[in-house]
Motif scaffolding. Structure first.
Motif, short mmCIF file in Angstrom:
data_model
loop_
_atom_site.label_atom_id
_atom_site.label_comp_id
_atom_site.label_asym_id
_atom_site.label_seq_id
_atom_site.Cartn_x
_atom_site.Cartn_y
_atom_site.Cartn_z
N ARG A 1 -6.87 -1.67 3.34
CA ARG A 1 -6.61 -1.18 4.86
C ARG A 1 -7.77 -1.74 5.68
O ARG A 1 -7.79 -1.89 6.87
CB ARG A 1 -6.11 -0.01 4.97
N THR A 2 -9.16 -1.07 5.24
CA THR A 2 -10.23 -1.26 5.97
C THR A 2 -10.65 -2.96 6.06
O THR A 2 -10.81 -3.10 7.42
CB THR A 2 -11.53 -0.51 5.14
N ARG B 1 -3.69 4.87 -3.50
CA ARG B 1 -3.64 4.51 -2.09
C ARG B 1 -4.88 4.94 -1.31
O ARG B 1 -5.28 4.36 -0.34
CB ARG B 1 -2.34 5.21 -1.54
N ASN B 2 -5.45 6.00 -1.78
CA ASN B 2 -6.71 6.48 -1.11
C ASN B 2 -7.92 5.93 -1.44
O ASN B 2 -8.80 6.15 -0.97
CB ASN B 2 -6.86 8.13 -1.44
N THR B 3 -7.98 4.97 -2.65
CA THR B 3 -9.23 4.18 -3.24
C THR B 3 -8.83 2.77 -2.78
O THR B 3 -9.28 2.21 -2.10
CB THR B 3 -9.21 4.65 -4.64
N GLU C 1 -7.16 1.97 0.52
CA GLU C 1 -7.96 2.28 1.61
C GLU C 1 -8.92 0.86 1.75
O GLU C 1 -9.41 0.64 2.77
CB GLU C 1 -8.93 3.53 1.34
N ASN C 2 -9.45 0.53 0.52
CA ASN C 2 -10.23 -0.73 0.59
C ASN C 2 -9.48 -2.10 1.30
O ASN C 2 -10.15 -2.56 2.46
CB ASN C 2 -10.76 -1.25 -0.73
N ILE D 1 0.86 -1.35 0.20
CA ILE D 1 -0.07 0.00 -0.02
C ILE D 1 0.61 1.13 0.00
O ILE D 1 0.55 2.33 -0.64
CB ILE D 1 -0.99 -0.02 1.17
N ARG E 1 -0.76 8.19 -4.96
CA ARG E 1 -1.66 8.48 -3.90
C ARG E 1 -3.02 8.22 -4.32
O ARG E 1 -3.70 7.84 -3.46
CB ARG E 1 -1.38 10.16 -3.98
#
Length: 282
Positions: A207-208, A199-201, A204-205, A191, A196
């Motif tokens: 990581r969540t 990493r934010n889309t 994030e999936n 990740i 960027r």
């Protein structure tokens, strides 16, 4: 299927694919798709046969083993106890890219049945003039049966290992936690290297869902209702596998896909074995 998933007329002409409409494929008693695949294979014995099941295409027995040998697709034991089958699968949306390369490399034609059991299927038949019939001919019923027996023995070993873990609850929690930590660390390394926006889309999936998995494995040891926790954990592992499977289709994502997918699959096996063992005790 969408227009992007269905071969264009030009593509069908180039690869000699013909379209056969209105094929009704009835239901079987154990695995409807396996029965469907067997019926199609009887008509096309030199072709790889794949049948749509939701968002996936499934190959059974001879075709599944050929995919395993040629392209390292993972085999799964499915069906009723008295009528087992081996199965391999791929996303339905990628079948053109995956199978056309196999036609080009190995000379093996294919039949893809798109649709549902309820409404019938449309067959997409690739006629390869130099079809390599020897590949499928080498996969005899004896070979398929031997693979089924090997998978049965492996499943028995996995079940026995899960029971051993249950006999030592502390060890079960340790194994679950250690494997999840390895996967969490590997995905975190991936990740942080993403652009960027990804990493934010996409990141994030990952990581969540990974955060929920880690919370569950750390709670496992003290959880009173372990089957409920394991069921929720199993669903999250399946969701994580879905996100990992998206990586090859995202052009800017560069991860060690096979390694990460292997860790996720192994975690799913461990969770599934524990869940079955707990449910068998209750």
């Amino acid at each position: 299927m969408t227009d992007t998933q269905t071969p264009s007329e030009t593509e069908r002409q180039q690869l000699a694919i013909r379209r056969v409409r209105g094929v009704e494929l009835g239901l079987g008693t154990a695995d409807p798709s396996a029965v469907t695949a067997a019926r199609i294979e009887a008509q096309y014995p030199t072709h790889l046969v794949l049948v749509q099941a939701g968002k996936f295409l499934h190959a059974y027995d001879r075709s599944a083993y050929a995919l395993h040998v040629l392209k390292k697709y993972r085999l799964k034991l499915v069906g009723a106890t008295g009528e087992p089958h081996i199965r391999a699968g791929m996303p339905a949306g990628n079948f053109k890219r995956r199978l056309w390369s196999m036609v080009a490399e190995c000379g093996i034609p294919y039949v893809v049945a798109l649709g549902t059991q309820a409404t019938g299927h449309t067959l997409y038949v690739s006629d390869q003039p130099t079809g390599n019939a020897a590949v499928l001919a080498a996969v005899s019923p004896d070979v398929v049966q031997q693979v089924i027996e090997d998978l049965r023995q492996r499943e028995a070993l996995n079940t026995a290992a899960a029971r051993d873990l249950l006999a030592q609850p502390d060890n079960a929690g340790f194994r679950l936690k250690a494997h999840a930590q390895d996967l969490d660390t590997a995905l975190l390394q991936d990740i942080v290297k993403l652009p960027r926006d990804l990493r934010n889309t996409y990141g994030e999936n990952l990581r969540t869902v990974m955060a929920r998995i880690m919370l569950a494995v750390f709670a496992f040891g003290l959880e009173d209702n372990k089957p409920a926790l394991l069921r929720a954990l199993s669903a999250d592992v399946d969701l994580l596998k879905h996100h990992i499977a998206q990586a090859p289709r995202l052009s800017q994502v560069r991860i060690a896909f096979e390694h990460r997918a292997g860790l996720a699959v192994e975690l799913g096996r461990l969770v599934g074995g524990l869940l079955r063992a707990y449910e068998a005790r209750s």
